[in-house]
Design a protein around this motif. Sequence first.
Motif, PDB file in Angstrom:
ATOM      1  N   LYS A 198       0.857  -1.187   0.000  1.00  0.00           N
ATOM      2  CA  LYS A 198       0.000   0.000   0.000  1.00  0.00           C
ATOM      3  C   LYS A 198       0.892   1.235   0.000  1.00  0.00           C
ATOM      4  N   TYR A 242      -7.682   8.035 -11.602  1.00  0.00           N
ATOM      5  CA  TYR A 242      -8.589   7.946 -10.467  1.00  0.00           C
ATOM      6  C   TYR A 242      -9.268   9.295 -10.285  1.00  0.00           C
ATOM      7  N   THR A 263     -12.399   1.196  -9.388  1.00  0.00           N
ATOM      8  CA  THR A 263     -11.409   1.856  -8.539  1.00  0.00           C
ATOM      9  C   THR A 263     -11.190   1.112  -7.229  1.00  0.00           C
ATOM     10  N   ASP A 264     -11.235  -0.222  -7.263  1.00  0.00           N
ATOM     11  CA  ASP A 264     -11.035  -0.986  -6.042  1.00  0.00           C
ATOM     12  C   ASP A 264      -9.578  -0.991  -5.589  1.00  0.00           C
ATOM     13  N   TYR A 265      -8.684  -0.386  -6.339  1.00  0.00           N
ATOM     14  CA  TYR A 265      -7.281  -0.294  -5.965  1.00  0.00           C
ATOM     15  C   TYR A 265      -7.019   0.899  -5.042  1.00  0.00           C
ATOM     16  N   MET A 266      -8.036   1.747  -4.810  1.00  0.00           N
ATOM     17  CA  MET A 266      -7.890   2.905  -3.919  1.00  0.00           C
ATOM     18  C   MET A 266      -8.800   2.720  -2.709  1.00  0.00           C
ATOM     19  N   THR A 267      -8.231   2.927  -1.519  1.00  0.00           N
ATOM     20  CA  THR A 267      -8.999   2.917  -0.280  1.00  0.00           C
ATOM     21  C   THR A 267      -8.615   4.182   0.475  1.00  0.00           C
ATOM     22  N   GLY A 268      -9.508   5.166   0.464  1.00  0.00           N
ATOM     23  CA  GLY A 268      -9.188   6.445   1.098  1.00  0.00           C
ATOM     24  C   GLY A 268      -8.025   7.097   0.366  1.00  0.00           C
ATOM     25  N   ASN A 271      -4.985   5.550   0.284  1.00  0.00           N
ATOM     26  CA  ASN A 271      -4.018   4.472   0.086  1.00  0.00           C
ATOM     27  C   ASN A 271      -4.212   3.818  -1.270  1.00  0.00           C
ATOM     28  N   ASP A 314      -3.380   0.617  -3.504  1.00  0.00           N
ATOM     29  CA  ASP A 314      -3.000  -0.786  -3.384  1.00  0.00           C
ATOM     30  C   ASP A 314      -2.282  -1.216  -4.667  1.00  0.00           C
ATOM     31  N   ARG A 319      -3.102  -4.762  -5.986  1.00  0.00           N
ATOM     32  CA  ARG A 319      -4.376  -4.860  -6.731  1.00  0.00           C
ATOM     33  C   ARG A 319      -4.187  -4.373  -8.169  1.00  0.00           C
TER      34      ARG A 319
END
Length: 175
Positions: free
Chosen positions: A2, A87, A103-108, A110, A112, A115
């Motif tokens: 991350k 993004y 966009t499941d590679y971004m969390t807030g 961070n 990934d 991913r």
Amino acid sequence: MKVDITDILSIENKIVEQQVLSDLAVFKSKLGEFSITKKAPFVLHLENQDNKRVLIQGETDVTIAIPCDRCLEEVSVQIHLVIDRRYPLGNPSAEEDEDAEDTDYMTGSNLDVDRLIYDEILVNWPMKVLCREDCKGICRKCGTNLNYKPCSCDRTEPDPRMAAIQDVFNQFKEV
């Protein structure tokens, strides 16, 4: 792995290049699990474009052990990955919403990287993997790898279109 991109999200037109290495050791899909035998660190280019989107770019090569489609011997396959994602920041407009990517590679704040690598491997997965161009495969009856030794099985396969005629011959066979 991350990567925290808080500073990129907060400063307009900020550009950062960061060397990253994926923690991905196994590629899991519906086809099975495949070990990643070689991966190299690569430079990830991150750019805030007018506080509208973050541009994510990078290139790397990974080597994955994939079984041959004919004989099931493991083959080291090198896959070249090119990451080029955008993004969106804030509320996307109607036309950007149509072009929106997953966009499941971004969390807030961070990112990934694993991913991103996984998604690119999935897209670039080879259609057919052969250990060599003239691979003979395995025998359907005894399972012998025909690249190493021939087997004594009868490998003639009748034409399924002739099955009805074969039945007629079998019924009227003289005893």
